[in-house]
Design a protein around this motif. Structure first.
Motif, PDB file in Angstrom:
ATOM      1  N   VAL A 191       0.841  -1.206   0.000  1.00  0.00           N
ATOM      2  CA  VAL A 191       0.000   0.000   0.000  1.00  0.00           C
ATOM      3  C   VAL A 191       0.877   1.258   0.000  1.00  0.00           C
ATOM      4  CG1 VAL A 191      -1.876   1.254   1.120  1.00  0.00           C
ATOM      5  CG2 VAL A 191      -1.798  -1.224   1.291  1.00  0.00           C
ATOM      6  N   ALA A 195       0.586   4.125  -2.757  1.00  0.00           N
ATOM      7  CA  ALA A 195       0.282   5.504  -2.342  1.00  0.00           C
ATOM      8  C   ALA A 195       1.360   6.475  -2.830  1.00  0.00           C
ATOM      9  CB  ALA A 195       0.139   5.579  -0.822  1.00  0.00           C
ATOM     10  N   LEU A 199       0.472   9.493  -5.256  1.00  0.00           N
ATOM     11  CA  LEU A 199       0.782  10.849  -4.787  1.00  0.00           C
ATOM     12  C   LEU A 199       1.413  11.677  -5.907  1.00  0.00           C
ATOM     13  CD1 LEU A 199       1.185  12.755  -2.237  1.00  0.00           C
ATOM     14  CD2 LEU A 199       3.483  11.782  -2.090  1.00  0.00           C
ATOM     15  N   MET A 246      -2.027  -0.535   9.008  1.00  0.00           N
ATOM     16  CA  MET A 246      -2.069   0.750   8.297  1.00  0.00           C
ATOM     17  C   MET A 246      -2.116   1.893   9.312  1.00  0.00           C
ATOM     18  SD  MET A 246      -1.877   0.602   4.979  1.00  0.00           S
ATOM     19  CE  MET A 246      -2.473   2.245   4.537  1.00  0.00           C
ATOM     20  N   ILE A 250       0.634   4.825   9.678  1.00  0.00           N
ATOM     21  CA  ILE A 250       0.303   6.249   9.615  1.00  0.00           C
ATOM     22  C   ILE A 250       0.757   6.958  10.900  1.00  0.00           C
ATOM     23  CG2 ILE A 250      -1.657   7.872   9.593  1.00  0.00           C
ATOM     24  CD1 ILE A 250      -2.978   5.800   7.567  1.00  0.00           C
ATOM     25  N   LEU A 253       4.399   7.585  10.557  1.00  0.00           N
ATOM     26  CA  LEU A 253       4.646   8.701   9.636  1.00  0.00           C
ATOM     27  C   LEU A 253       4.354  10.043  10.310  1.00  0.00           C
ATOM     28  CD1 LEU A 253       3.134   7.222   6.360  1.00  0.00           C
ATOM     29  CD2 LEU A 253       5.524   7.888   6.678  1.00  0.00           C
TER      30      LEU A 253
ATOM     31  N   ILE B 250      -0.044  11.069   3.641  1.00  0.00           N
ATOM     32  CA  ILE B 250      -0.882  10.453   4.677  1.00  0.00           C
ATOM     33  C   ILE B 250      -2.348  10.439   4.229  1.00  0.00           C
ATOM     34  CG2 ILE B 250      -1.753  10.763   7.047  1.00  0.00           C
ATOM     35  CD1 ILE B 250       1.218  11.721   7.685  1.00  0.00           C
ATOM     36  N   GLU B 252      -3.367  10.222   1.167  1.00  0.00           N
ATOM     37  CA  GLU B 252      -3.450   9.159   0.159  1.00  0.00           C
ATOM     38  C   GLU B 252      -3.535   7.782   0.839  1.00  0.00           C
ATOM     39  OE1 GLU B 252      -3.756   9.641  -3.131  1.00  0.00           O
ATOM     40  OE2 GLU B 252      -3.880   7.455  -3.374  1.00  0.00           O
ATOM     41  N   LEU B 253      -2.734   7.592   1.891  1.00  0.00           N
ATOM     42  CA  LEU B 253      -2.763   6.317   2.625  1.00  0.00           C
ATOM     43  C   LEU B 253      -4.115   6.105   3.300  1.00  0.00           C
ATOM     44  CD1 LEU B 253       0.793   6.382   4.216  1.00  0.00           C
ATOM     45  CD2 LEU B 253      -0.032   4.654   2.607  1.00  0.00           C
ATOM     46  N   LEU B 254      -4.680   7.180   3.847  1.00  0.00           N
ATOM     47  CA  LEU B 254      -5.988   7.070   4.498  1.00  0.00           C
ATOM     48  C   LEU B 254      -7.067   6.707   3.472  1.00  0.00           C
ATOM     49  CD1 LEU B 254      -5.753  10.115   6.941  1.00  0.00           C
ATOM     50  CD2 LEU B 254      -5.879   7.700   7.600  1.00  0.00           C
ATOM     51  N   ARG B 255      -6.949   7.287   2.266  1.00  0.00           N
ATOM     52  CA  ARG B 255      -7.897   6.967   1.203  1.00  0.00           C
ATOM     53  C   ARG B 255      -7.830   5.471   0.872  1.00  0.00           C
ATOM     54  NH1 ARG B 255      -8.299   6.689  -4.632  1.00  0.00           N
ATOM     55  NH2 ARG B 255      -6.042   6.559  -4.824  1.00  0.00           N
ATOM     56  N   LEU B 256      -6.602   4.956   0.724  1.00  0.00           N
ATOM     57  CA  LEU B 256      -6.447   3.541   0.397  1.00  0.00           C
ATOM     58  C   LEU B 256      -6.901   2.661   1.563  1.00  0.00           C
ATOM     59  CD1 LEU B 256      -3.029   3.713  -1.486  1.00  0.00           C
ATOM     60  CD2 LEU B 256      -5.240   3.139  -2.495  1.00  0.00           C
ATOM     61  N   ARG B 257      -6.567   3.079   2.800  1.00  0.00           N
ATOM     62  CA  ARG B 257      -6.997   2.306   3.972  1.00  0.00           C
ATOM     63  C   ARG B 257      -8.521   2.200   3.996  1.00  0.00           C
ATOM     64  NH1 ARG B 257      -7.389   4.852   9.718  1.00  0.00           N
ATOM     65  NH2 ARG B 257      -9.144   5.670   8.512  1.00  0.00           N
TER      66      ARG B 257
END
Lengths: 343, 343
Positions: A191, A195, A199, A246, A250, A253, B250, B252-257
């Motif tokens: 993931v 991402a 991005l 995940m 996060i 990060l 972050i 983008e990662l939240l969207r995928l999560r």
């Protein structure tokens, strides 16, 4: 002649076939089946299997050992199709990237007198299909062996032997642990990679970004080129673990973002230096895995202390360099002037 | 004999030296200086420079072109030390990973009659020091040329020529844009890599995780082995851009999560498939960069539509496969039974 049957002749299935043929077992025939006839023919052509079975049921009927290497979501249907034809004592294994569902399907669908042991070779690449298969794909790679609690010891040994035959390093792990750890070490990186590419790609500055991209960007987004079908199946069969890891990723990060934003330059440096030191140590001397079944140990406090100490002393050195370089330069200049005057 | 001076003889400085010597300019001598005498001696030994200068001031005094390849934070002090000794018409460039600060320092510290043009070769590796240097490090790599608004055209050409001499592909970019884009394409991937390693390493299951780690984990955490000094300097000179792009990453990662957690399996698949298709396209046919100074175009809507279409039709195919495989299998079985009865 004993027969090993491989269902699903994509990258993993065909590589298993090639690796088994490379191992040169006498008196073993490898038969294969793929729902896509073209894939099946290609697998025969590339020498991954000796011949194709007419159907998955025929393969089940003929084989003493069945390796199910289909996409995860297809494993359930494959078990259902094979079940009526499997003979008592047949050993069945799989190669799916998530294991809890597969073990549940095996216990629900396969006959009691058929022995199932889950498997997951930790190997792969972005290319798919039998044309991308390699006899050496599993060499030196970890191979998770995931027996059910009531697994037959002989079947466990057989699947362990299979892992060794293809050159991999088998190790036992519980299905729940496997899925949690695979999420952390394999699926979250996937993931993260997707991402990172999204991005950059979704930015209106994408043409500039692409022009500036170095090897780092290419390497870190490599996993985003993997099969979306496989990613879909992994995520949809490992949701709870994905959410957990995940969120932890996060959080990590956010911690680093705050350190980068913050005023404590030393704390930011130490955090990065500690990770760098730890990764070097991991490459040089990977941690010893505790015995299967033993309780997970906490990271030894002496080690944490060691890394913190190392990062701290690196910072001291760096801070000295940063502050002293001006003084040194002026001292050096004075010394040079003295030398010149003496000449 | 014309002299090119290189200040800082680590990986980048020494590789510049080797690449320039490989280019075999007649009548050019390459001199170098490093504040660490051992590094300087090693650079001479490996043939990266013809000889060491006694000091950074001497190097400034002798050179027609100076390449400052020190850590970013040291660039300021290096400019200050060189300033009194640089001759009118000397061209100064640097190789730092962030550019806005460097251009400010140049304008504040370097004499008006010295010509500064910023540079940033997009190349590197985890190993540091002149022993890791390679004459081919910059070959085919992008090389950002970052002139100040009032830069001397001849100096710009000279630095462009330098980039070409070491085998790189020069391209012009504004300092603010450079730092924003470098954050997205290079510095956020670095943090993503550090965070992935820290996530696994800080878990109490680290020994298990390390045992299961495949090539994906190793590749994605590679950047975490880079110099922590360099990372520190990059982050502390590019904070605003780091905050902006870290937040976008972050998000983008939240969207995928959320897509992974959610119930819309198709939407999750499409999101991943779209990125995979876009990355393949990027590898095969990188986007054409617009002319320098032109307004950044939005991603053409026809392209977005194309990718969405591709991902959608992939899903249709997959959904059909998933639902039809049971029906097909039963049809196939009936057909086989018919064939058997005929025999």
């Amino acid at each position: 002649m004993a027969k090993i049957g491989i269902v699903g002749l994509g990258l993993i299935g065909a590589s298993m076939g090639l690796a088994l043929k490379k191992a040169k077992f006498a008196e073993v025939q490898i038969i294969g089946y793929d729902r896509d006839p073209e894939v099946g023919q290609r697998a025969v052509k590339f020498g991954a299997v000796d011949r194709e079975a007419f159907s998955v049921e025929d393969l089940a009927d003929e084989s003493a050992l069945v390796i199910v290497a289909t996409p995860i979501i297809t494993v359930e249907k494959t078990f259902a199709a094979m079940a009526p034809k499997l003979h008592a004592g047949t050993v069945v294994t799989d190669t799916a990237s998530t294991k809890a569902n597969v073990l549940r399907w095996a216990s629900e669908l396969l006959p009691r007198d058929v022995y199932f042991v889950g498997g997951h070779p930790m190997a792969g690449k972005e290319q798919t299909g039998p044309q991308a298969a390699e006899a050496t794909l599993f060499e030196g790679r970890p191979y998770c062996i995931v027996p059910a609690v009531d697994a037959h010891p002989g079947a466990v040994s057989a699947v362990m032997g299979l892992a060794e035959a293809v050159g991999a390093a088998p190790f036992f792990i519980d299905a729940q642990e496997h899925d949690a750890y695979a999420a952390a070490i394999s699926h979250v990186p996937l993931v993260a990679s997707v991402a990172l590419f999204a991005l950059a790609r979704n930015s209106s500055a994408w043409p500039e970004l692409a022009a500036m991209a170095g090897t780092g960007f290419r390497d870190l987004t490599r996993l985003a080129s993997g099969s979306p079908e496989m990613a879909h199946d992994i995520f949809s069969t490992n949701r709870d673990n994905m959410r957990h890891w995940m969120d932890r990723y996060i959080t990590e990060l956010l911690r680093l973002r705050d350190l980068i934003e913050g005023d404590d330059s030393q704390a930011m440096f130490r955090a990065i230096a500690e990770v760098q030191i730890q990764r070097e140590e991991y490459l040089e001397k990977p941690p010893q895995r505790p015995l299967a079944g033993a309780d997970m140990p906490e990271v030894p406090s002496t080690q944490s202390a060691f890394f913190s100490l190392m990062a701290g002393s690196l910072w001291t050195e760096r801070a000295r360099e940063l502050t002293e370089s001006v003084e040194n330069r002026s001292k050096e200049r004075q010394q040079r002037e003295r030398l010149r005057r003496r000449e």
